[in-house]
Design a protein around this motif. Structure first.
Motif, PDB file in Angstrom:
ATOM      1  N   HIS A  62       0.869  -1.248   0.153  1.00 59.52           N
ATOM      2  CA  HIS A  62      -0.151  -0.072  -0.021  1.00 59.52           C
ATOM      3  C   HIS A  62       0.928   1.322   0.113  1.00 59.52           C
ATOM      4  CE1 HIS A  62      -4.193  -1.894   0.474  1.00 59.52           C
ATOM      5  NE2 HIS A  62      -3.506  -2.857   0.954  1.00 59.52           N
ATOM      6  N   PHE A  63       2.058   1.195   0.465  1.00 59.66           N
ATOM      7  CA  PHE A  63       2.904   2.111   0.517  1.00 59.66           C
ATOM      8  C   PHE A  63       4.173   2.154  -0.379  1.00 59.66           C
ATOM      9  CE2 PHE A  63       0.138   3.161   4.036  1.00 59.66           C
ATOM     10  CZ  PHE A  63      -0.230   4.384   3.994  1.00 59.66           C
ATOM     11  N   GLY A  64       4.566   1.048  -1.042  1.00 58.46           N
ATOM     12  CA  GLY A  64       5.649   0.933  -1.521  1.00 58.46           C
ATOM     13  C   GLY A  64       5.934   1.554  -2.961  1.00 58.46           C
ATOM     14  N   ALA A  65       7.041   1.161  -3.657  1.00 53.65           N
ATOM     15  CA  ALA A  65       7.367   1.879  -4.937  1.00 53.65           C
ATOM     16  C   ALA A  65       6.142   1.499  -5.948  1.00 53.65           C
ATOM     17  CB  ALA A  65       8.527   1.196  -5.673  1.00 53.65           C
ATOM     18  N   GLN A  66       5.522   0.322  -5.989  1.00 49.67           N
ATOM     19  CA  GLN A  66       4.627  -0.144  -6.901  1.00 49.67           C
ATOM     20  C   GLN A  66       3.282   0.971  -6.705  1.00 49.67           C
ATOM     21  OE1 GLN A  66       5.583  -1.848  -9.802  1.00 49.67           O
ATOM     22  NE2 GLN A  66       3.561  -0.960 -10.700  1.00 49.67           N
TER      23      GLN A  66
ATOM     24  N   GLN B 139      -5.119   6.811   3.668  1.00 48.80           N
ATOM     25  CA  GLN B 139      -4.682   5.425   2.849  1.00 48.80           C
ATOM     26  C   GLN B 139      -5.023   4.408   3.810  1.00 48.80           C
ATOM     27  OE1 GLN B 139      -4.263   6.220  -0.306  1.00 48.80           O
ATOM     28  NE2 GLN B 139      -4.575   8.325   0.425  1.00 48.80           N
ATOM     29  N   ILE B 140      -4.618   4.409   4.978  1.00 49.30           N
ATOM     30  CA  ILE B 140      -4.783   3.235   5.812  1.00 49.30           C
ATOM     31  C   ILE B 140      -6.245   2.804   6.237  1.00 49.30           C
ATOM     32  CG2 ILE B 140      -4.205   1.990   8.033  1.00 49.30           C
ATOM     33  CD1 ILE B 140      -1.821   3.642   7.953  1.00 49.30           C
TER      34      ILE B 140
ATOM     35  N   ASP C 252      -8.934  -0.151   1.206  1.00 49.44           N
ATOM     36  CA  ASP C 252      -7.628   0.561   1.876  1.00 49.44           C
ATOM     37  C   ASP C 252      -7.034  -0.637   2.499  1.00 49.44           C
ATOM     38  OD1 ASP C 252      -9.090   0.169   4.223  1.00 49.44           O
ATOM     39  OD2 ASP C 252      -9.944   2.223   3.909  1.00 49.44           O
ATOM     40  N   LEU C 253      -5.775  -0.217   3.150  1.00 52.10           N
ATOM     41  CA  LEU C 253      -5.179  -1.357   3.695  1.00 52.10           C
ATOM     42  C   LEU C 253      -5.872  -2.148   4.984  1.00 52.10           C
ATOM     43  CD1 LEU C 253      -1.461  -0.800   4.919  1.00 52.10           C
ATOM     44  CD2 LEU C 253      -3.112  -1.601   6.681  1.00 52.10           C
ATOM     45  N   VAL C 254      -6.644  -1.415   5.475  1.00 53.67           N
ATOM     46  CA  VAL C 254      -7.532  -2.055   6.876  1.00 53.67           C
ATOM     47  C   VAL C 254      -8.547  -3.105   5.975  1.00 53.67           C
ATOM     48  CG1 VAL C 254      -9.168  -1.989   8.602  1.00 53.67           C
ATOM     49  CG2 VAL C 254      -7.461  -0.385   8.631  1.00 53.67           C
ATOM     50  N   ASP C 255      -9.179  -2.673   4.898  1.00 53.24           N
ATOM     51  CA  ASP C 255     -10.163  -3.475   4.132  1.00 53.24           C
ATOM     52  C   ASP C 255      -9.419  -4.860   3.812  1.00 53.24           C
ATOM     53  OD1 ASP C 255     -12.373  -1.798   4.114  1.00 53.24           O
ATOM     54  OD2 ASP C 255     -11.340  -0.784   2.573  1.00 53.24           O
TER      55      ASP C 255
ATOM     56  N   GLN D 288      -3.350  -2.766  17.281  1.00 58.20           N
ATOM     57  CA  GLN D 288      -1.997  -2.458  17.625  1.00 58.20           C
ATOM     58  C   GLN D 288      -1.057  -2.228  16.272  1.00 58.20           C
ATOM     59  OE1 GLN D 288      -1.378  -1.438  20.779  1.00 58.20           O
ATOM     60  NE2 GLN D 288      -3.445  -2.223  21.183  1.00 58.20           N
ATOM     61  N   MET D 289      -1.243  -2.762  15.321  1.00 59.42           N
ATOM     62  CA  MET D 289      -0.346  -2.717  14.143  1.00 59.42           C
ATOM     63  C   MET D 289      -0.583  -1.410  13.518  1.00 59.42           C
ATOM     64  SD  MET D 289      -0.912  -6.647  12.608  1.00 59.42           S
ATOM     65  CE  MET D 289      -0.468  -6.145  10.870  1.00 59.42           C
ATOM     66  N   LEU D 290      -1.962  -0.819  13.396  1.00 54.63           N
ATOM     67  CA  LEU D 290      -2.374   0.166  12.966  1.00 54.63           C
ATOM     68  C   LEU D 290      -1.804   1.350  13.721  1.00 54.63           C
ATOM     69  CD1 LEU D 290      -6.073  -0.362  12.021  1.00 54.63           C
ATOM     70  CD2 LEU D 290      -4.132  -0.495  10.409  1.00 54.63           C
ATOM     71  N   TYR D 291      -1.996   1.157  14.817  1.00 55.97           N
ATOM     72  CA  TYR D 291      -1.461   2.490  15.998  1.00 55.97           C
ATOM     73  C   TYR D 291       0.015   2.574  15.747  1.00 55.97           C
ATOM     74  CZ  TYR D 291      -0.110   4.523  20.390  1.00 55.97           C
ATOM     75  OH  TYR D 291       0.377   5.317  21.328  1.00 55.97           O
ATOM     76  N   SER D 292       0.787   1.382  15.513  1.00 55.79           N
ATOM     77  CA  SER D 292       2.090   1.320  15.389  1.00 55.79           C
ATOM     78  C   SER D 292       2.642   2.027  14.178  1.00 55.79           C
ATOM     79  CB  SER D 292       2.985  -0.006  15.632  1.00 55.79           C
ATOM     80  OG  SER D 292       2.592  -0.425  16.747  1.00 55.79           O
TER      81      SER D 292
END
Length: 481
Positions: free
Chosen positions: A139-143, A187-188, A256-259, A278-282
């Motif tokens: 979701h956030f890399g080069a591609q 985005q998340i 999005d990422l959570v979906d 916790q992953m989203l928070y971090s």
């Protein structure tokens, strides 16, 4: 009364001195420890490290002990035995040993904030770490930058700069933090700050203020405020996730990422709803501080170095004028053509050293090759990667802001002496995204807006990079024919 007072004083001194010796002796456990000192009982040498230094150079606490003990030394921070290393060979060894003799670790205050069900998730490894890294690169890399993010970043930055230009001035570190956090949250999980009743950036600001404090959870302390903000932020994310789970029955793909995480819960059994929170928070925390600090420092440095600003502006004007349609969005090729801008960002990252070091917990005793000492299991290693970035043997006049130095540097030298996004398997998955965001920010700023520094900041380290009362900037729109 004087006699009683004297007896009490002597008793306190005896306890203090005996505790001091026990404090040093109990760590040895029959092995030869790295040189250094464990400092005072209980607090160790923590006060020396958090005492502010008004320089971009390495913190004096580290520099003085390197001179006294060498590149690897021991200390005691916040009641924990810590080995601090600026030794390149040993640091590379530590990164390579991830998951074997060492694991990711944070000091108690930070680790406690990121705990879930009694276990810290900051040291996730194996399949979980692979999953986390993979989904964020997706979701956030080069591609993702190539396919959709670059024009979204450009539009988002423009919206924020337009809002900033309607104010007499803004404190750029605070506003940049909110900008980056809100974009990533969008985005998340589709966060819209204008529709939300909670201010995410304010919550994360209070969390950050308490992270370097002692983990003393008493009302009025920085840690207590930090804990309350953490609770508020996680509750907000928890409620958001529940709403998405309840409304995701019809969604088979996209989103999005959570979906995607919700869809993955069926096949990845370790993905509980609470773990996802916790992953989203971090993830939001990781985006909150680093990019905004580099943007703020860049404003300070550019205002003091007009020749750098002039070349940076010329490059961005050239990118703008190469477009066939001035209203067309930026592309991946546009971003990759911003050579000097990337050099400015690298130089700001080199000088910024936002965090004091990267921490690893020792899982098994480590005999340090050629040094004759051992780091016991249970200790913490602080890898001070920023020391490499201030090495005068690699970077001539290391305290000088000189983006042109990157033009001549060999890529192999850079890879071994420049790691602002960490190293090994733990290198930040958002490194490319962070660089792209900053490049796009300066493109929009320099082609569509004018800025003036109203008030500079007193840069400090304690040991995290600080900006005193802030860098205040006035923005205004410029109109290009």
């Amino acid at each position: 009364m004087w006699t009683i007072g004297l007896y009490i004083l002597v008793a306190v001194l005896v306890i203090f001195i005996s505790q001091y010796w026990r404090n040093n002796a109990r760590y040895s456990n029959g092995v030869v420890l790295p040189p250094g000192s464990m400092g005072l009982p209980f607090i160790g040498e923590t006060l020396h490290l958090i005492f502010p230094s008004y320089s971009l150079d390495l913190h004096p606490f580290i520099k003085k002990r390197i001179q006294r003990y060498g590149p690897i030394f021991r200390t005691n921070l916040a009641g924990r035995p810590v080995v601090i290393s600026v030794d390149p060979e040993f640091n590379n060894y530590v990164f390579a040993e991830e998951g074997r003799t060492v694991e990711l670790y944070y000091m108690d205050t930070f680790s406690n904030i990121f705990k879930h069900e009694g276990e810290s998730r900051t040291n996730a490894h194996g399949s979980l770490h692979k999953y986390i890294r993979g989904i964020f690169l997706t979701h956030f890399g080069a591609q993702s930058l190539k396919n959709k993010l670059i024009p979204l970043i450009e539009q988002f930055v423009d919206t924020n700069l337009r809002a900033w230009s309607n104010q007499s001035s803004i404190e750029v570190k605070h506003e940049a933090s909110a900008m980056v956090l809100n974009f990533c949250a969008k985005q998340i999980f589709g966060h819209d700050p204008e529709k939300s009743s909670e201010d995410l950036s304010e919550m994360y600001s209070r969390i950050l203020d308490g992270l370097m404090s002692f983990p003393l959870n008493i009302p009025g302390t920085a840690y207590h405020r930090c804990s309350k903000s953490h609770e508020k932020a996680t509750n907000m994310l928890r409620n958001m996730l529940k709403d998405k789970v309840n409304n995701s029955a019809e969604q088979k793909s996209g989103g999005d990422l959570v979906d995607q995480m919700i869809r993955d819960m069926d096949k990845e059994k370790y993905l509980s709803e609470e773990l996802v929170v916790q992953m989203l928070y971090s993830a939001l925390f990781a985006t909150f501080e680093s990019v905004s600090a580099v943007i703020a420092l860049a404003f300070q440095l550019l205002s003091d170095h007009p020749s750098v600003l002039q070349e940076l502006t010329a490059e961005q004007d050239a990118v703008f004028r190469r477009k066939k349609d001035p209203n067309s969005p930026l592309t991946w090729d546009d971003y990759k053509s911003m050579t000097f801008t990337l050099q400015v960002i690298n130089e700001t990252l080199r000088l910024g050293n936002v965090a004091p070091g990267l921490l690893r917990k020792v899982l098994k005793d480590i005999e340090v090759k050629g040094k004759g000492f051992t780091i016991p299991a249970g200790w913490t290693i602080m890898v001070v990667t920023s020391a490499l970035q201030m090495n005068p043997d690699t970077y001539k006049n290391p305290l000088e802001f000189n983006p042109w130095r990157w033009k001549e540097m060999d890529s192999d030298v850079i890879s071994k002496n420049f790691s602002p996004f960490g190293g090994g398997t733990r290198q930040c998955a958002g490194a490319e995204f962070s660089r792209a965001f900053m490049c796009i920010f300066f493109h929009v700023l320099l082609t569509k807006y004018r800025w003036t520094k109203i008030k500079g900041a007193t840069i400090s380290r304690n040991p995290i990079l600080g900006f005193g009362k802030g860098i205040h900037i006035r923005f205004a729109q410029q109109y290009v024919n």
